[in-house]
Design a protein around this motif. Sequence first.
Motif, PDB file in Angstrom:
ATOM      1  N   VAL A 125       6.632  -9.778 -36.655  1.00 39.32           N
ATOM      2  CA  VAL A 125       5.642  -8.743 -36.347  1.00 39.32           C
ATOM      3  C   VAL A 125       5.904  -7.477 -37.155  1.00 39.32           C
ATOM      4  N   TYR A 126       4.847  -6.983 -37.754  1.00 35.38           N
ATOM      5  CA  TYR A 126       4.873  -5.691 -38.444  1.00 35.38           C
ATOM      6  C   TYR A 126       4.416  -4.641 -37.450  1.00 35.38           C
ATOM      7  N   VAL A 127       5.244  -3.626 -37.226  1.00 38.90           N
ATOM      8  CA  VAL A 127       4.903  -2.548 -36.295  1.00 38.90           C
ATOM      9  C   VAL A 127       4.931  -1.219 -37.036  1.00 38.90           C
ATOM     10  N   ARG A 128       3.961  -0.380 -36.736  1.00 36.24           N
ATOM     11  CA  ARG A 128       3.893   0.935 -37.364  1.00 36.24           C
ATOM     12  C   ARG A 128       3.553   2.003 -36.344  1.00 36.24           C
ATOM     13  N   ASN A 129       4.256   3.126 -36.410  1.00 35.03           N
ATOM     14  CA  ASN A 129       4.076   4.232 -35.473  1.00 35.03           C
ATOM     15  C   ASN A 129       3.086   5.245 -36.025  1.00 35.03           C
ATOM     16  N   GLY A 130       2.583   6.102 -35.148  1.00 39.20           N
ATOM     17  CA  GLY A 130       1.680   7.156 -35.582  1.00 39.20           C
ATOM     18  C   GLY A 130       1.321   8.086 -34.451  1.00 39.20           C
ATOM     19  N   ALA A 131       0.714   9.224 -34.817  1.00 37.47           N
ATOM     20  CA  ALA A 131       0.297  10.235 -33.841  1.00 37.47           C
ATOM     21  C   ALA A 131      -1.136   9.968 -33.418  1.00 37.47           C
ATOM     22  N   ASN A 132      -1.380   9.882 -32.109  1.00 34.82           N
ATOM     23  CA  ASN A 132      -2.690   9.507 -31.579  1.00 34.82           C
ATOM     24  C   ASN A 132      -2.930  10.254 -30.271  1.00 34.82           C
ATOM     25  N   PRO A 133      -3.381  11.514 -30.316  1.00 35.02           N
ATOM     26  CA  PRO A 133      -3.519  12.310 -29.091  1.00 35.02           C
ATOM     27  C   PRO A 133      -4.437  11.656 -28.067  1.00 35.02           C
ATOM     28  N   LEU A 134      -3.945  11.536 -26.830  1.00 33.53           N
ATOM     29  CA  LEU A 134      -4.733  10.944 -25.748  1.00 33.53           C
ATOM     30  C   LEU A 134      -5.867  11.865 -25.330  1.00 33.53           C
ATOM     31  N   HIS A 135      -5.562  13.177 -25.291  1.00 35.73           N
ATOM     32  CA  HIS A 135      -6.546  14.141 -24.796  1.00 35.73           C
ATOM     33  C   HIS A 135      -6.959  15.135 -25.873  1.00 35.73           C
ATOM     34  N   MET A 191       1.614   6.174 -30.806  1.00 32.31           N
ATOM     35  CA  MET A 191       0.947   4.886 -30.616  1.00 32.31           C
ATOM     36  C   MET A 191       1.514   3.908 -31.633  1.00 32.31           C
ATOM     37  N   VAL A 192       1.868   2.711 -31.160  1.00 30.89           N
ATOM     38  CA  VAL A 192       2.396   1.676 -32.036  1.00 30.89           C
ATOM     39  C   VAL A 192       1.318   0.621 -32.281  1.00 30.89           C
ATOM     40  N   HIS A 193       1.140   0.280 -33.538  1.00 30.67           N
ATOM     41  CA  HIS A 193       0.218  -0.779 -33.946  1.00 30.67           C
ATOM     42  C   HIS A 193       1.047  -1.991 -34.351  1.00 30.67           C
ATOM     43  N   ALA A 194       0.685  -3.184 -33.859  1.00 28.60           N
ATOM     44  CA  ALA A 194       1.478  -4.386 -34.112  1.00 28.60           C
ATOM     45  C   ALA A 194       0.609  -5.516 -34.652  1.00 28.60           C
ATOM     46  N   VAL A 195       1.055  -6.109 -35.765  1.00 27.52           N
ATOM     47  CA  VAL A 195       0.395  -7.289 -36.331  1.00 27.52           C
ATOM     48  C   VAL A 195       1.407  -8.429 -36.285  1.00 27.52           C
ATOM     49  N   ARG A 196       1.080  -9.466 -35.528  1.00 25.23           N
ATOM     50  CA  ARG A 196       2.003 -10.599 -35.294  1.00 25.23           C
ATOM     51  C   ARG A 196       1.610 -11.776 -36.178  1.00 25.23           C
ATOM     52  N   PHE A 197       2.592 -12.333 -36.874  1.00 22.89           N
ATOM     53  CA  PHE A 197       2.394 -13.508 -37.722  1.00 22.89           C
ATOM     54  C   PHE A 197       3.139 -14.687 -37.101  1.00 22.89           C
ATOM     55  N   VAL A 252      -2.649 -14.927 -36.916  1.00 18.37           N
ATOM     56  CA  VAL A 252      -2.359 -13.489 -36.919  1.00 18.37           C
ATOM     57  C   VAL A 252      -3.043 -12.820 -35.735  1.00 18.37           C
ATOM     58  N   SER A 253      -2.312 -11.925 -35.049  1.00 16.20           N
ATOM     59  CA  SER A 253      -2.879 -11.163 -33.928  1.00 16.20           C
ATOM     60  C   SER A 253      -2.617  -9.681 -34.130  1.00 16.20           C
ATOM     61  N   TYR A 254      -3.347  -8.862 -33.387  1.00 13.50           N
ATOM     62  CA  TYR A 254      -3.204  -7.405 -33.487  1.00 13.50           C
ATOM     63  C   TYR A 254      -3.335  -6.764 -32.113  1.00 13.50           C
ATOM     64  N   SER A 255      -2.549  -5.727 -31.891  1.00 12.34           N
ATOM     65  CA  SER A 255      -2.686  -4.896 -30.690  1.00 12.34           C
ATOM     66  C   SER A 255      -2.183  -3.498 -31.010  1.00 12.34           C
ATOM     67  N   CYS A 256      -2.596  -2.529 -30.219  1.00 11.48           N
ATOM     68  CA  CYS A 256      -2.041  -1.180 -30.333  1.00 11.48           C
ATOM     69  C   CYS A 256      -1.945  -0.574 -28.934  1.00 11.48           C
ATOM     70  N   ARG A 257      -0.850   0.107 -28.682  1.00 11.51           N
ATOM     71  CA  ARG A 257      -0.600   0.697 -27.371  1.00 11.51           C
ATOM     72  C   ARG A 257       0.092   2.044 -27.527  1.00 11.51           C
ATOM     73  N   GLY A 265       2.303 -11.082 -28.273  1.00 15.48           N
ATOM     74  CA  GLY A 265       2.089 -10.129 -29.357  1.00 15.48           C
ATOM     75  C   GLY A 265       1.615  -8.777 -28.891  1.00 15.48           C
ATOM     76  N   ASP A 266       1.589  -8.555 -27.584  1.00 11.80           N
ATOM     77  CA  ASP A 266       1.198  -7.250 -27.046  1.00 11.80           C
ATOM     78  C   ASP A 266       2.425  -6.337 -27.012  1.00 11.80           C
ATOM     79  N   LEU A 267       2.218  -5.099 -26.639  1.00  9.01           N
ATOM     80  CA  LEU A 267       3.284  -4.109 -26.583  1.00  9.01           C
ATOM     81  C   LEU A 267       3.431  -3.554 -25.180  1.00  9.01           C
ATOM     82  N   ARG A 268       4.691  -3.276 -24.791  1.00  8.39           N
ATOM     83  CA  ARG A 268       4.960  -2.692 -23.478  1.00  8.39           C
ATOM     84  C   ARG A 268       6.133  -1.736 -23.601  1.00  8.39           C
ATOM     85  N   THR A 269       5.997  -0.536 -22.998  1.00  8.35           N
ATOM     86  CA  THR A 269       7.084   0.430 -23.016  1.00  8.35           C
ATOM     87  C   THR A 269       8.026   0.171 -21.858  1.00  8.35           C
TER      88      THR A 269
END
Length: 587
Positions: free
Chosen positions: A140-150, A164-170, A175-180, A264-268
């Motif tokens: 899985v390729y994961v990439r971080n970034g700034a994503n204001p909720l409000h 927010m982390v974006h994940a692409v699973r191979f 291939v799958s994708y999720s972001c959380r 392939g989902d994400l959980r904190t």
Amino acid sequence: MASTSSASRPHLKSLSFSSSSTLRNKKPTPCSVSYPVNKTFPISSSLQPPATYKPISWKKLCKDVASLIPNTTNQAQRTAATILNAVENAMVSYERRHHPLPKTAAPAVQIAGNFFPVPEQPVQHNLPVTGTLPECIQGVYVRNGANPLHKPISGHHLFDGDGMVHAVRFNNGSVSYSCRFTETNRLVQERELGRSIFPKAIGELHGHLGIAKLMLFNARGLSGLIDTTRGLGVANTGLIYFNGYLLAMSEDDLPYHVIITQTGDLRTSGRYDFNGQLKTTMIAHPKLDPETGELFALSYDVVSKPYLKYFRFTSNGEKSPDVEIPLDEPTMIHDFAITENFVVIPDQQVVFRLAEMVRGVSPVVYDKEKRSRFGVLNKYDKDASLILWIEVPDCFCFHLWNAWEEPDTDEVVVVGSCMTPPDSVFKEHDETLQSVLSEIRLNLKTGESTRRPVIISEELNLEAGMVNRNLLGRKTRFAYLAITEPWPKVSGFAKVDLSTGDVQKYVYGDGKYGGEPLFLPEVSGYGEDCGYIMVFVHDEEKVKSELQIINAVSMKLEATVTLPSRVPYGFHGTFMSNDDLMKQALC
């Protein structure tokens, strides 16, 4: 160029402007804003002072604010919330009338176009692929970034957004994708409140109003309206996999442990203190030694001494005692470097002076009189008494890509991007930003330094990127770096030969921009550059995003994954193999 108090559990609802308390296991958390058709931030008009201003009616304001606060059993907290919310509204109104926001703190600029936030996306499988996926890419390729909720209430800098982390699973051709969102302390509380409440470190904390906002925040904490004891960070910058833990990081807090699920989902999992060993913040760019498996890190403090501490973790996660690095004042140290035997610590010209806020300006200061220097310390020293400081005049590297030792010349070679003006990321400048890939040589015998641009043939702004991570701290030939033109967008990436200065460019095309190129070395590859570049690319005209996979040797496109939703421009990422996924700590 050459140059020789613990608090009880707060009643969050006392501040609430909505009853939103969406839980991750129910449905994704939406953003309170949506991507505007005209690709500009929709609240820009609200940031301008009204044509005619009517004096605030405090009685009406308090009544309006009180009507928005749900009932609570604690009348004292209800009263405190009413008063503090009224104060905040008055402050924001005053700021809009008397202090126009600079571009570096204006939401209309900082979160425009594809910098605009997106809602969470649950995992989506079987994404369309154009071309042929390399069989070696499994994980899985994961990439971080700034994503204001409000929606920002006042000032906002790109670096202030929620992580927010974006994940692409191979997985065997699928291939799958999720972001959380990363479920930080501040995000969980602000989501329940339905509004932004924690101060934004860069966009808001400047001048007299910055002091007032800090006082307001502290008052809410002391009133038990919010919990400030479990961290204030956004975890939006870096990602690293270490000892079974995928860590999301920003330098204002401890890391957060994020889990990639079997689907392939994400959980904190939560805030991670290395089993009670880490008591301070940690910068977002720790270094993982590819040979020993050790993790090296720094922690800086902008308020009190020691301003800087260095520490390391063994490959099984045991922390060393802190090594206090002597600094005269708090300094911005976003990144550092390691070699086989040393840690290289920059002490540069961008410093923190909180007293400047009393004068009405930003506490982030570019001190032209300060002499930039690099400290070289043995990685296993137990104190800083033997640190060697070597001056490197007029040098500010936001990121360092690698460093290594050259014993024949008694030198440590550091490769980084030297940025001018040094504080241009935080302040408005008429001068155009330049980020020059540079080689810095630190002579351990003479205590002198030299610095030169790596690329002679052309001027090229190069920022976010990396070298082959299997060679970190050892001599490398190639670096893969984002072409940050036009700043702050990324029009492509460059493969740079660090020994010759030769450059091979990969350009995304008209209206297409990307981010940090991630180099994934091929396990069975024989050459340093044998592997693939992975990068998110966004078409601004079609408003479509994709993941491109480029052969790092030929610099030709191998495959494109069409993504189900827009991926905003972000920061740093990493790749976890299937073996890494199997070894994850699940709590």
